[in-house]
Design a protein around this motif. Structure first.
Motif, mmCIF file in Angstrom:
data_model
loop_
_atom_site.group_PDB
_atom_site.id
_atom_site.type_symbol
_atom_site.label_atom_id
_atom_site.label_comp_id
_atom_site.label_asym_id
_atom_site.label_seq_id
_atom_site.Cartn_x
_atom_site.Cartn_y
_atom_site.Cartn_z
ATOM 1 N N ALA A 268 151.902 -10.855 -7.187
ATOM 2 C CA ALA A 268 152.137 -9.548 -7.791
ATOM 3 C C ALA A 268 150.818 -8.912 -8.230
ATOM 4 N N ARG A 269 149.882 -9.737 -8.694
ATOM 5 C CA ARG A 269 148.541 -9.226 -9.057
ATOM 6 C C ARG A 269 147.776 -8.768 -7.829
ATOM 7 N N ILE A 270 147.986 -9.460 -6.718
ATOM 8 C CA ILE A 270 147.263 -9.153 -5.482
ATOM 9 C C ILE A 270 147.736 -7.838 -4.871
ATOM 10 N N LEU A 271 149.025 -7.554 -4.999
ATOM 11 C CA LEU A 271 149.669 -6.491 -4.232
ATOM 12 C C LEU A 271 149.046 -5.094 -4.371
ATOM 13 N N GLU A 302 156.716 -4.731 -11.563
ATOM 14 C CA GLU A 302 155.292 -4.673 -11.237
ATOM 15 C C GLU A 302 155.074 -4.584 -9.730
ATOM 16 N N ALA A 303 155.870 -5.343 -8.967
ATOM 17 C CA ALA A 303 155.689 -5.365 -7.519
ATOM 18 C C ALA A 303 156.085 -4.040 -6.870
ATOM 19 N N VAL A 304 157.245 -3.500 -7.236
ATOM 20 C CA VAL A 304 157.670 -2.249 -6.587
ATOM 21 C C VAL A 304 156.784 -1.089 -7.019
ATOM 22 N N ALA A 305 156.258 -1.138 -8.243
ATOM 23 C CA ALA A 305 155.317 -0.092 -8.663
ATOM 24 C C ALA A 305 154.045 -0.170 -7.836
ATOM 25 N N ALA A 306 153.576 -1.383 -7.554
ATOM 26 C CA ALA A 306 152.372 -1.546 -6.726
ATOM 27 C C ALA A 306 152.614 -1.049 -5.310
ATOM 28 N N LEU A 307 153.787 -1.348 -4.742
ATOM 29 C CA LEU A 307 154.097 -0.872 -3.391
ATOM 30 C C LEU A 307 154.157 0.647 -3.350
ATOM 31 N N GLY A 319 159.005 -0.976 -0.036
ATOM 32 C CA GLY A 319 159.314 -1.053 -1.462
ATOM 33 C C GLY A 319 160.573 -0.285 -1.815
ATOM 34 N N LEU A 320 160.761 0.884 -1.196
ATOM 35 C CA LEU A 320 161.971 1.666 -1.461
ATOM 36 C C LEU A 320 163.213 0.940 -0.960
ATOM 37 N N ARG A 321 163.121 0.313 0.223
ATOM 38 C CA ARG A 321 164.278 -0.440 0.744
ATOM 39 C C ARG A 321 164.591 -1.638 -0.157
ATOM 40 N N TRP A 322 163.546 -2.283 -0.654
ATOM 41 C CA TRP A 322 163.739 -3.419 -1.557
ATOM 42 C C TRP A 322 164.517 -2.987 -2.806
ATOM 43 N N ALA A 336 163.377 0.520 -13.260
ATOM 44 C CA ALA A 336 162.114 0.188 -12.580
ATOM 45 C C ALA A 336 162.075 0.810 -11.196
ATOM 46 N N GLY A 337 163.241 0.834 -10.525
ATOM 47 C CA GLY A 337 163.300 1.453 -9.210
ATOM 48 C C GLY A 337 163.047 2.937 -9.250
ATOM 49 N N LEU A 338 163.602 3.620 -10.253
ATOM 50 C CA LEU A 338 163.366 5.060 -10.384
ATOM 51 C C LEU A 338 161.902 5.367 -10.671
ATOM 52 N N ALA A 339 161.261 4.529 -11.491
ATOM 53 C CA ALA A 339 159.842 4.746 -11.784
ATOM 54 C C ALA A 339 159.014 4.661 -10.503
ATOM 55 N N ALA A 340 159.331 3.675 -9.640
ATOM 56 C CA ALA A 340 158.608 3.552 -8.371
ATOM 57 C C ALA A 340 158.928 4.712 -7.440
#
Length: 857
Positions: A268-271, A302-307, A319-322, A336-340
């Protein structure tokens, strides 16, 4: 015969095996004699005649084995084997021969030598060296293995181990038996240079390579699997370019980690910032962890925000499909999904924004106040239809206020010429500095000082140059090397050793001169050649005429007149190419008072200069785009009777297509600094043989020259704006901004040229569009819109035609530029595209642009 005479005979016979047999039979006194004589003999070879280095390379294997056997200390032997003049390339027997003659030494001594050799290894700087790296590494590696020592931490030792990794069918067996394996595998994830070596190794060994070998050894338990997995993750966290991290991503993937082995927090840090191959891997692994129910909500967010922040559309869309898949079973993750999704709403790609809008509408029933606010804030810049659909679910969304676009700022040319060299000591010091490839203004100043100071005091210049680095004037100079910096060293050689310079010149004549060279290269080389020929004959001149007085390459007319007067007073005629080059470097529209001053000159060259100044210099040649089946442009002189080299520079026909790769393209803008359009046209005759870096560097110089800019400049600019390397494209954007700020950008010609190149496959529209997007952000929106409009008019838009790849990207940038300029330009081609293939991205982008232009009418 003495031992030295016997060994010297074997060395000069280039018999390395015979030398090895001879030195191993010598007693201590004989070896001391050889050790005493060897350094002097090497120096003799290095100081020999100009072709001496080739003799040295041929005798190097025998010299190496003699030094290894006879020199006393481990430090001496390490220095001898690492000597830059004694490196042996592509040799399989040299390491075995050296190691064999060293076996009579005590083991502690050989261990000391091994450490010293490892410490002396340096990283390879050229790709070709990986094909045939010097054998010193194999000697060091063999000694390390035989003595059992732990090698010092040297990054070059690790990268060379990768270069020599087994690559045949039995590589796993050989790798398993490698005594260095355990030490090297740990260093493989830490050493600088290892990623580059590993990436190169994989590119050239697709089937059997180091990665497949490491995976096989991990599977059988020979290597610890956790160490390999942890090493890859540590390299990912360290960062690097995509190509160098790709091997580690491949290794991690082929090790097939279980869910329990995946460090989700690290990935998640790498993404957010990882190169695409590593980001792809991180996304896949995090999805696996989440599908197994072992990813907590915090890491998911954290992951979907990075994507969402990634620039790659594939990752943002993934990321949206996830989010869509997860929220169905875990509604608590909707926020969290809406923020991304809100972040993706702000991206430029229309398909992504539409995808994010659909996801936001799906999640709307689960949205809380914070998510609704984020979506409303992000949706203000959306097209009206998307904004209205979101407003129905999230509340009123005001359209984004048209902010004032960034103003285009003129970029000043703040370059200055290096200070003139006025002393012989300064000349000797500057000549000794390595300058490859050498900036034109530096070489011009050196050449001017060399000629002027030699005329003033030839013996003193010869004495000052010879002790500095006379050997370097003989070494590394080829009769066929026609780069200006080589000619500069040829001129120094002509002063230090005229006889050696004449040998090179004779070899040049024998080898032949390329008649199919571009005229700008030719005038640079002919000018250099005539200076070298003058110095070889022992003649001198008080001054060179064509040395620039401005960073652009221009010469002040009054300064040129004074230089001509100096030649008259010395009773000397100017060199022909130097004189013609001086004429070309005069500014445009030279003042008539300079012509009156020149009329007092009495030589034929002086009268020609006066006439040239009186006419105002060279009339602009005609430059047109080629429409006769060839690529590039055509040039014709505006008047007859021009001097020979100048007329050739002003003439480009079909015979000039596909010329040799240029030797000195960055010099070209200074050849005709008042006629950049002509030089730009010449760059199109040699572009296939020029690297992108040199094309970008030449363009950066060209935009600071003077004169009209049209089809030639547009073609040179279009090629650099379409470069694959983002760094080169960036220099193209800078060049566009310079021309735009000066009001000299040929925007319509640039668009037309881009369309022609896209049709022929010479230009990728997505790269061109990305470069223009940066120019819009920098304030050149009006010029970019004119360029894109001209491009769209020429690209096929008939209903049966398939849109060009990247056309949607270009239209999207056009929409951004048109919005900032409030363009009302009618484009029937866009209307046709808007009605074709209504679900395609090209059609959607075309409708968006059509509607925007219509709203301004």
């Amino acid at each position: 015969m003495s031992p030295w005479a016997d060994v010297l005979g074997r060395i000069q016979a280039r018999d390395a095996d015979g030398t090895a047999r001879l030195v191993t039979r010598l007693d201590a006194a004989g070896r001391r004699q050889i050790a005493t004589e060897l350094p002097g003999y090497l120096q003799q070879l290095r100081r020999g005649r100009w072709e001496g280095p080739r003799d040295l390379a041929a005798e190097a294997p025998a010299l190496r084995v003699a030094g290894a056997a006879c020199l006393t200390g481990a430090g001496q032997v390490a220095g001898w084997l690492s000597h830059r003049d004694l490196q042996v390339w592509r040799s399989l027997d040299d390491p075995d021969r050296i190691v064999a003659v060293l076996r009579h030494r005590p083991e502690p001594w050989r261990a000391d030598l091994a450490r010293r050799l490892v410490q002396r290894l340096r990283p390879l700087t050229q790709t070709w060296q990986r094909y045939s790296s010097p054998s010193t590494w194999r000697i060091a590696a063999t000694l390390v293995a035989e003595t059992g020592i732990t090698p010092p931490d040297n990054n070059a030792f690790v990268s060379r181990w990768v270069d020599h990794a087994p690559d045949r069918w039995d590589h796993v067996e050989r790798l398993r038996a490698d005594p260095l394996l355990d030490h090297m595998v740990h260093r493989l994830f830490e050493a600088d240079g290892a990623p580059e070596a590993l990436a190169y190794h994989l590119r050239h060994n697709r089937e059997c390579n180091l990665v497949t070998g490491l995976v096989a050894l991990a599977a059988e338990g020979r290597l610890p699997r956790p160490m390999l997995l942890d090493g890859c993750v540590s390299r990912f966290l360290t960062g690097g370019v995509a190509g160098n991290l790709l091997p580690y991503a491949r290794l991690y993937r082929e090790l097939r980690p279980t869910v329990e082995e995946i460090p989700a927090r690290d990935f998640a840090r790498i993404l957010p910032t990882a190169p695409t191959p590593v980001a792809d891997l991180a996304y896949e692994l995090l999805r696996r962890v989440d599908d197994a129910g072992q990813l907590d909500d915090e890491l998911f967010a954290e992951a979907v925000a990075a994507l969402a922040f990634r620039s790659e559309r594939k990752l943002a869309s993934a990321g949206l499909r996830w989010i869509s898949n997860v929220v169905r079973r875990l509604p608590r993750r909707a926020e969290a999904g809406l923020a991304a999704a809100a972040v993706v709403l702000g991206q430029d790609a229309l398909p992504l924004r539409e995808h994010a809008a659909r996801l936001a509408l799906t999640l709307a029933p689960l949205a809380r106040a914070q998510g609704r606010t984020a979506v409303r804030a992000a949706a203000t810049g959306l097209p009206a239809d998307l904004r209205e659909r979101l407003a129905a679910e999230f509340g009123d969304i005001a359209p984004e206020d048209d902010a004032a676009p960034t103003a285009l700022v003129a970029i000043a040319d703040d370059r200055t010429l290096p200070p003139p060299i006025v002393s012989i000591e300064g000349l000797a010091r500057e000549i000794a500095q390595p300058r490859w490839p050498g900036a034109p203004d530096e070489c011009e100043q050196l050449l001017a000082a060399l000629v002027a100071l030699t005329h003033r005091n030839l013996p003193a210049v010869r004495d000052a140059l010879d002790p500095v680095d006379a050997r370097s004037f003989r070494r590394g100079i080829s009769a066929s090397d026609m780069h200006p910096y080589t000619y500069l060293r040829r001129a120094a050689l002509a002063i230090v050793a005229p006889q050696d310079s004449r040998k090179l010149t004779d070899g040049f004549v024998t080898w032949g001169y390329a008649g199919d060279q571009a005229a700008p290269d030719l005038i640079v080389q002919l000018r250099m050649r005539e200076i070298v020929a003058m110095l070889e004959d022992g003649r001198t001149l008080p001054v060179l005429l064509a040395t620039p007085t401005e960073p652009t390459g221009h010469i002040d007319p009054m300064t040129l007149i004074e230089r001509m007067r100096s030649l008259e007073q010395a009773g000397a005629e100017p060199l022909d190419a130097d004189f013609q080059q001086a004429l070309l470097r005069l500014p445009r529209g030279t003042a008539r008072e300079a012509a009156g001053r020149a009329s007092t000159l009495h030589t034929p060259a002086g009268r020609m200069l006066a006439c040239w100044l009186d006419r105002g210099g060279l009339p602009d040649p005609a430059v047109i785009w080629a429409e006769d089946g060839g690529y590039g442009v055509r040039v014709a002189p505006a008047q007859a009777g021009l001097p020979g080299l100048i007329e050739r520079l002003c003439t480009i026909g079909r015979d000039e297509l596909d010329l040799w790769a240029p030797y000195s393209p960055v010099w070209w803008p200074q050849v005709m600094p008042s006629h950049r359009e002509v030089i730009a046209a010449w760059t199109q005759c040699t572009w296939r043989g020029t690297s992108g870096r040199w094309r970008a560097a030449t363009l950066s110089e060209l935009v600071h020259a003077h004169g009209p800019a049209g089809a030639g400049t547009a073609a040179a600019l279009a090629r650099v704006l379409g470069e694959a390397d983002p760094v080169n494209r960036g220099r193209g954007v800078d060049a566009l901004l310079v021309l735009a700020a000066q009001g000299e950008l040929p925007a319509a010609e640039l668009g037309q040229t881009a369309a022609r190149m896209a049709k022929s496959g010479e230009l990728k529209l997505n790269r061109f569009a990305a470069a223009l997007d940066h120019a819009v952000a920098a304030g050149a929106h009006a010029q970019v819109w004119e360029t894109i409009a001209a491009t769209l008019r020429l690209l096929p838009a008939a209903r049966q035609d398939k849109p060009h790849a990247g056309l949607a990207d270009l239209i999207a940038v056009g929409t951004k530029a048109a919005s900032r300029t409030r363009a009302r330009t009618e484009l029937p081609e866009i209307a046709v595209l808007a009605e074709r293939g209504r679900t395609s991205r090209t059609a959607r982008e075309a409708r968006r642009l059509r509607d925007l232009i219509g709203s301004f009418s």
